[in-house]
Design a protein around this motif. Structure first.
Motif, short mmCIF file in Angstrom:
data_model
loop_
_atom_site.label_atom_id
_atom_site.label_comp_id
_atom_site.label_asym_id
_atom_site.label_seq_id
_atom_site.Cartn_x
_atom_site.Cartn_y
_atom_site.Cartn_z
N VAL A 55 0.43 -0.61 -0.22
CA VAL A 55 0.46 0.02 0.07
C VAL A 55 0.77 1.27 0.32
O VAL A 55 0.18 2.45 -0.05
CB VAL A 55 -0.94 0.33 1.01
N TYR A 59 -0.35 5.02 -0.90
CA TYR A 59 -0.43 6.11 -0.18
C TYR A 59 0.50 7.27 0.14
O TYR A 59 0.05 8.11 -0.13
CB TYR A 59 0.27 5.02 1.30
N ALA A 181 -3.77 -7.50 2.68
CA ALA A 181 -3.91 -5.49 2.98
C ALA A 181 -4.96 -4.83 1.62
O ALA A 181 -5.32 -4.49 1.79
CB ALA A 181 -2.77 -4.85 2.58
N LEU A 185 -8.03 -3.12 3.15
CA LEU A 185 -8.74 -1.26 2.49
C LEU A 185 -10.35 -1.59 2.01
O LEU A 185 -10.01 -0.51 2.45
CB LEU A 185 -7.36 -1.12 1.74
N ARG A 186 -10.52 -2.55 1.73
CA ARG A 186 -12.20 -2.98 1.58
C ARG A 186 -12.87 -2.75 2.05
O ARG A 186 -14.06 -2.68 2.49
CB ARG A 186 -12.36 -4.00 0.73
N GLY A 191 -8.66 2.39 5.72
CA GLY A 191 -7.46 1.11 6.03
C GLY A 191 -6.28 1.25 6.00
O GLY A 191 -5.59 -0.15 6.37
N TYR A 192 -6.08 2.06 5.78
CA TYR A 192 -4.34 2.59 6.17
C TYR A 192 -4.03 1.78 7.24
O TYR A 192 -2.98 1.36 7.54
CB TYR A 192 -3.91 3.79 5.64
N VAL A 195 -4.20 -1.42 8.53
CA VAL A 195 -2.92 -2.42 7.96
C VAL A 195 -1.95 -2.35 8.22
O VAL A 195 -1.07 -2.95 8.68
CB VAL A 195 -2.34 -1.69 6.33
N GLY A 290 -8.31 0.73 -6.22
CA GLY A 290 -8.04 0.22 -5.66
C GLY A 290 -7.16 -1.50 -5.66
O GLY A 290 -7.21 -2.37 -5.15
#
Length: 449
Positions: A55, A59, A181, A185-186, A191-192, A195, A290
């Motif tokens: 990610v 990011y 990851a 995120l979904r 999401g970050y 993770v 995504g």
């Protein structure tokens, strides 16, 4: 599956071209338990690290609006700062004797684990850069001692296979990390943050497994707990009781180490980082954001399926020869990125398979070739010398590739990397070829790769 076995393999030797003597004899397929446990540690740790790696480009570029040049700087930090401490890690682990390898590796794994929650707290680019630098410092400390433990536990005849098994297990983690990851995120609103939190928990588990199950000292063919290590007088591998006698400068004076380091540097200067390769694919095909974390899965799947066969091939045809051939496979991947035809899922699959095959033919194979050339009492330092050269070169490549992308665009940058890689591979093939006529399979000169 490969099973741990304490039985020694038949004595074999490496020819100047890296060829294993006695090809007609079948080497044992057993892999020592130390290698398997270290593989489990790497599997767990790679789940953690690859969650972040998957990610991180998105990011930094999508969330923080970083330019390709800025990303190249941070990517260089993430992948290259470990070069500054690899020699330290290798040297410290050698000075500690057999148990020093585990101690230094544990410090490295622990340092990287502690950095994961810090990503939750920092949001400015300078602070993110500092956290990534500390994380890579941990990786730099642990890599050479870990590879030294693998090389010391495995018999020379099956060293490439042992590294292949380890890299396959390591890559299984790399395969799971991006998938975790992607799911986080979904599923998670933040999401970050999710993770980074899960990555920290998984990294701590890897450190626990290392401390509890990896033996404190290894000798070829079997693993020994620290409390039952052989006395210095009984150490059949000839380890000096008071630490290594071969300093880094002396290692570079050995022709085989010097040539391997030179080739690792040449090829590293034109090896585009994984993140840039995935960004180039995403830009060319305009993939939805995504789906970006899934791109490393293709590389990891190919690496996982090919690591053990490539290790066995390296034991048979020569480790240095396969190392150079692996970079030609990467060159084919560059060519597909530049091709004016094709696209869609077929292009993505082909590039990622070639990318994984490149790693399978080079990563553990280079470590095995270096282990052949380095004396046992300086094994960690020898591995660190070659790995430092390679990692520093890839750091420079990230900076220059990011600058080229910013100035000329991604296609021109990839073209320049492809031309440079072709030249570097040709020169490396010349440097690593046998210096003289072939010798008899069991002659003493074949003990150097």
């Amino acid at each position: 599956m490969y099973l741990a076995d304490g039985r020694p393999a038949p004595a074999t030797s490496d020819a100047p071209g890296g060829r294993i003597a006695g090809r007609g004899r079948r080497a044992t397929a057993a892999v020592p338990s130390t290698v398997l446990v270290l593989g489990v540690v790497s599997l767990i740790t790679d789940i953690s690290s690859e969650m972040v790696t998957a990610v991180l480009p998105l990011y930094l570029v999508a969330e923080l609006g970083l330019s390709p040049l800025g990303f190249g700087v941070l990517d260089g930090v993430y992948n290259g700062v470990s070069a500054l401490v690899r020699l330290v890690g290798g040297r410290l682990s050698d000075r500690g004797g057999g148990g020093g390898h585990k101690a230094v590796a544990a410090v490295g794994y622990g340092l990287s684990a502690l950095c994961k929650p810090l990503l939750l707290l920092v949001h400015s680019l300078p602070l993110i850069g500092v956290v990534l630098a500390v994380d890579r410092t941990g990786k730099g400390l642990r890599t050479a001692p870990r590879d030294a433990m693998i090389s010391l536990a495995a018999e020379p005849a099956t060293r490439g296979r042992a590294f292949g098994v380890h890299r396959a297990m390591d890559t299984a983690g790399a395969l799971c990390g991006p998938l975790v990851a992607f799911l986080l995120l979904r599923a998670a609103a933040e999401g970050y943050d999710a993770v980074f939190t899960v990555s920290f928990c998984v990294a701590v588990l890897g450190v626990v497994v290392l401390l509890l199950f990896v033996p404190g000292r290894t000798v070829p063919g079997r693993a020994l707990p620290a409390a039952r290590a052989l006395p210095a007088a009984e150490d059949t591998a000839g380890r000096a009781p008071d630490g290594p006698r071969t300093p880094v400068r002396a290692l570079l004076g050995r022709p085989q180490i010097r040539r391997l380091t030179a080739c690792a540097v040449l090829l590293g200067l034109t090896t585009v980082s994984d993140s840039f390769l995935y960004l180039a694919l995403q830009r060319r095909l305009d993939l939805p954001v995504g789906w970006f974390p899934l791109l490393p899965l293709g590389t990891a799947a190919a690496f996982l399926s090919l690591a053990v066969p490539m290790g066995a091939i390296a034991d048979r045809i020569g480790r240095r020869r396969l190392f150079v051939a692996g970079h030609l496979v990467l060159l084919c991947g560059y060519g597909l990125l530049l091709a004016p035809f094709g696209g869609g899922a077929a292009l993505v699959a082909a590039v990622l398979v070639l990318h994984g095959a490149f790693y399978a033919a080079t990563d553990g194979v280079l470590a095995a070739a270096t282990a052949d050339a380095a004396p046992e009492d300086a094994r960690g330092s020898g591995l660190a010398v070659v790995q430092t050269g390679q990692t520093a070169a890839r750091f420079v490549c990230s900076l220059t590739f990011g600058a080229a992308w910013t100035a000329w665009g991604d296609r021109t940058a990839v073209l320049a990397a492809a031309v440079g890689l072709a030249l570097a591979a040709a020169l490396s093939a010349r440097l690593l070829r046998p210096a003289g006529p072939a010798t008899a399979p069991n002659s003493p000169s074949e003990h150097t790769p």
